[in-house]
Design a protein around this motif. Structure first.
Motif, PDB file in Angstrom:
ATOM      1  N   ASN A 133       0.751  -1.116   0.071  1.00  0.00           N
ATOM      2  CA  ASN A 133      -0.117   0.164   0.092  1.00  0.00           C
ATOM      3  C   ASN A 133       1.127   1.019  -0.004  1.00  0.00           C
ATOM      4  O   ASN A 133       0.486   2.473   0.480  1.00  0.00           O
ATOM      5  CB  ASN A 133      -0.958   0.071   1.207  1.00  0.00           C
ATOM      6  CG  ASN A 133      -0.224  -0.080   2.565  1.00  0.00           C
ATOM      7  OD1 ASN A 133       0.831  -0.339   2.494  1.00  0.00           O
ATOM      8  ND2 ASN A 133      -0.865   0.550   3.653  1.00  0.00           N
ATOM      9  N   MET A 134       2.194   1.184  -0.738  1.00  0.00           N
ATOM     10  CA  MET A 134       2.890   2.213  -0.747  1.00  0.00           C
ATOM     11  C   MET A 134       2.582   3.062  -1.899  1.00  0.00           C
ATOM     12  O   MET A 134       2.089   2.892  -2.916  1.00  0.00           O
ATOM     13  CB  MET A 134       4.345   2.033  -0.836  1.00  0.00           C
ATOM     14  CG  MET A 134       4.928   0.832   0.227  1.00  0.00           C
ATOM     15  SD  MET A 134       5.276   1.781   1.819  1.00  0.00           S
ATOM     16  CE  MET A 134       6.929   2.488   1.227  1.00  0.00           C
ATOM     17  N   HIS A 135       2.437   4.628  -1.614  1.00  0.00           N
ATOM     18  CA  HIS A 135       2.014   5.556  -2.518  1.00  0.00           C
ATOM     19  C   HIS A 135       3.344   6.658  -2.921  1.00  0.00           C
ATOM     20  O   HIS A 135       4.162   6.850  -1.722  1.00  0.00           O
ATOM     21  CB  HIS A 135       0.885   6.124  -2.095  1.00  0.00           C
ATOM     22  CG  HIS A 135      -0.389   5.317  -1.828  1.00  0.00           C
ATOM     23  ND1 HIS A 135      -0.972   4.818  -2.665  1.00  0.00           N
ATOM     24  CD2 HIS A 135      -0.717   5.066  -0.752  1.00  0.00           C
ATOM     25  CE1 HIS A 135      -1.990   4.033  -2.231  1.00  0.00           C
ATOM     26  NE2 HIS A 135      -1.768   4.072  -0.736  1.00  0.00           N
ATOM     27  N   ALA A 136       3.279   7.076  -3.884  1.00  0.00           N
ATOM     28  CA  ALA A 136       4.446   8.175  -4.214  1.00  0.00           C
ATOM     29  C   ALA A 136       3.644   9.532  -4.545  1.00  0.00           C
ATOM     30  O   ALA A 136       2.719   9.437  -5.475  1.00  0.00           O
ATOM     31  CB  ALA A 136       5.356   7.658  -5.488  1.00  0.00           C
ATOM     32  N   ALA A 137       4.131  10.563  -4.240  1.00  0.00           N
ATOM     33  CA  ALA A 137       3.504  11.844  -5.062  1.00  0.00           C
ATOM     34  C   ALA A 137       4.779  12.981  -4.976  1.00  0.00           C
ATOM     35  O   ALA A 137       5.846  12.848  -4.131  1.00  0.00           O
ATOM     36  CB  ALA A 137       2.465  12.455  -3.726  1.00  0.00           C
ATOM     37  N   GLN A 138       4.591  14.091  -5.699  1.00  0.00           N
ATOM     38  CA  GLN A 138       5.431  15.083  -5.847  1.00  0.00           C
ATOM     39  C   GLN A 138       5.325  15.903  -4.676  1.00  0.00           C
ATOM     40  O   GLN A 138       4.416  16.174  -4.019  1.00  0.00           O
ATOM     41  CB  GLN A 138       5.242  15.968  -7.266  1.00  0.00           C
ATOM     42  CG  GLN A 138       5.774  15.086  -8.375  1.00  0.00           C
ATOM     43  CD  GLN A 138       5.921  16.227  -9.599  1.00  0.00           C
ATOM     44  OE1 GLN A 138       4.992  17.077  -9.548  1.00  0.00           O
ATOM     45  NE2 GLN A 138       6.982  16.386 -10.232  1.00  0.00           N
ATOM     46  N   PHE A 139       6.432  16.465  -4.059  1.00  0.00           N
ATOM     47  CA  PHE A 139       6.285  17.744  -3.091  1.00  0.00           C
ATOM     48  C   PHE A 139       5.797  18.893  -3.789  1.00  0.00           C
ATOM     49  O   PHE A 139       5.964  19.061  -5.049  1.00  0.00           O
ATOM     50  CB  PHE A 139       7.949  17.706  -2.540  1.00  0.00           C
ATOM     51  CG  PHE A 139       8.344  16.722  -1.600  1.00  0.00           C
ATOM     52  CD1 PHE A 139       7.540  16.726  -0.138  1.00  0.00           C
ATOM     53  CD2 PHE A 139       9.130  15.838  -2.054  1.00  0.00           C
ATOM     54  CE1 PHE A 139       8.338  15.949   0.673  1.00  0.00           C
ATOM     55  CE2 PHE A 139       9.610  14.869  -1.021  1.00  0.00           C
ATOM     56  CZ  PHE A 139       9.028  14.696  -0.050  1.00  0.00           C
TER      57      PHE A 139
END
Length: 335
Positions: free
Chosen positions: A269-275
């Motif tokens: 359930n890992m997610h990635a997003a831009q700062f």
């Protein structure tokens, strides 16, 4: 016949004297310098005093508990750098007459950089140039600059800009790709957000890099500039694999380069997003000027340019990932 007495120059430029002086000038701490050099503090003190007697002036002085270079010390430091520069140039000139098809190339790779593209390139390059030996060294930023300065590596692969480096005059940089630092989390409330403000990344503890690592300093600088509190780190690791694994097992927040996420993918359930604002930097080759005039080094750099011209850096990463895992389950943040 009686042996000749050593001249002042021989005393000053003995094999260890300048090394001791440079290390103390870098750390400005006798205890720390002695530990790095692997000698006792009294032995270091004795060598520095011997050098000061030879040049006829103190090289260091103390202000409270802080050590400072004297005027004579600054002169000696500049002269020492000049000496190393002459020796490095002589080595490069000798190597420029060597073959492009044989010999060794030493490459320092920043330990926090995703290495799969460089590993793939090295395999392909060896198949076409079997007589060129490529030695990769996984190094910290300080180790990279020390080895560049002492001509122990030909090329460095590292992140830029690097404000900790004051003397760029002898060096060149060749950009490889632009990097995005991504916010990595398991927070379902943030799962659908492609961009996340810095202040919203403080609702949980973090896993991150050791203090003074390049990316740790980048994180600290960006949060400071945004006048936002720094993340609370509960664990620090030297490699992105270690950071990612800790975050995945503990739900701690973290930040990793987009190249790592593209290469390894996101699990569970890992997610990635831009700062927001985005945190960007470059991945680049760094080398001493004229190092690319050495035939085997210049040829390797040209081959790497062609390697990326055929397929760009992110495409290479994606293909390496798909070949390793069989499916495309990367979920890096979109631009």
């Amino acid at each position: 016949m009686a042996p000749l007495m050593k001249s002042k120059q021989e005393t000053i430029f003995s094999s260890k004297t300048l090394t001791y002086f440079l290390q103390l000038a870098e750390t400005m701490n006798y205890t720390q310098a002695a530990q790095i050099l692997g000698i006792t503090q009294p032995a270091l003190t004795q060598q520095i005093k011997k050098l000061e007697r030879t040049v006829g002036a103190p090289l260091f002085y103390s202000v409270g508990k802080k050590l400072r270079l004297s005027e004579a010390g600054n002169t000696m430091l500049a002269a020492t750098h000049d000496i190393y520069e002459v020796l490095n140039q002589a080595t490069d000139e000798i190597q420029q007459s060597t073959s492009a098809e044989s010999g060794e190339i030493n490459i320092g790779l920043l330990a926090s950089v995703e290495y799969s593209v460089f590993e793939d390139f090295a395999i392909q390059y060896y198949k076409e140039n079997p007589d060129v030996v490529i030695n990769f060294h996984m190094l910290t930023r300080k180790e990279i600059w020390d080895r560049l300065e002492n001509n122990r590596i030909d090329l460095a692969i590292m992140y830029l800009p690097d404000d900790s480096i004051k003397n760029w005059k002898p060096y060149r940089a060749k950009k490889i790709t632009n990097e995005d630092l991504l916010f990595i989390h398991t927070n379902d409330k943030l799962a659908n957000r492609k961009k996340i403000r810095l202040k919203d990344t403080l609702t949980n503890v973090w896993a991150t890099y050791p203090r003074e690592y390049y990316l740790d300093q980048v994180i600290r600088e960006n949060y400071k500039n945004a006048m936002v509190d720094l993340p609370k780190a509960v664990a620090r690791f030297t490699t992105p694999d270690q950071i990612y694994q800790f975050s995945a097992e503990t739900d701690a927040y973290t930040a990793l380069p987009n190249s790592y996420i593209v290469s390894k993918g996101l699990t569970g359930n890992m997610h990635a997003a831009q700062f927001e604002p985005a945190i960007k930097f470059d991945l680049a080759f760094v080398f001493r000027k004229d190092k690319d005039e050495i035939p085997r080094v210049g040829r390797l750099l040209e081959a790497f340019d062609q390697y990326l011209a055929d397929k760009d850096y992110i495409t290479r990463l994606t293909q390496i990932h798909n070949a390793k895992y069989g499916v495309d389950h990367t979920k890096g943040a979109e631009d």
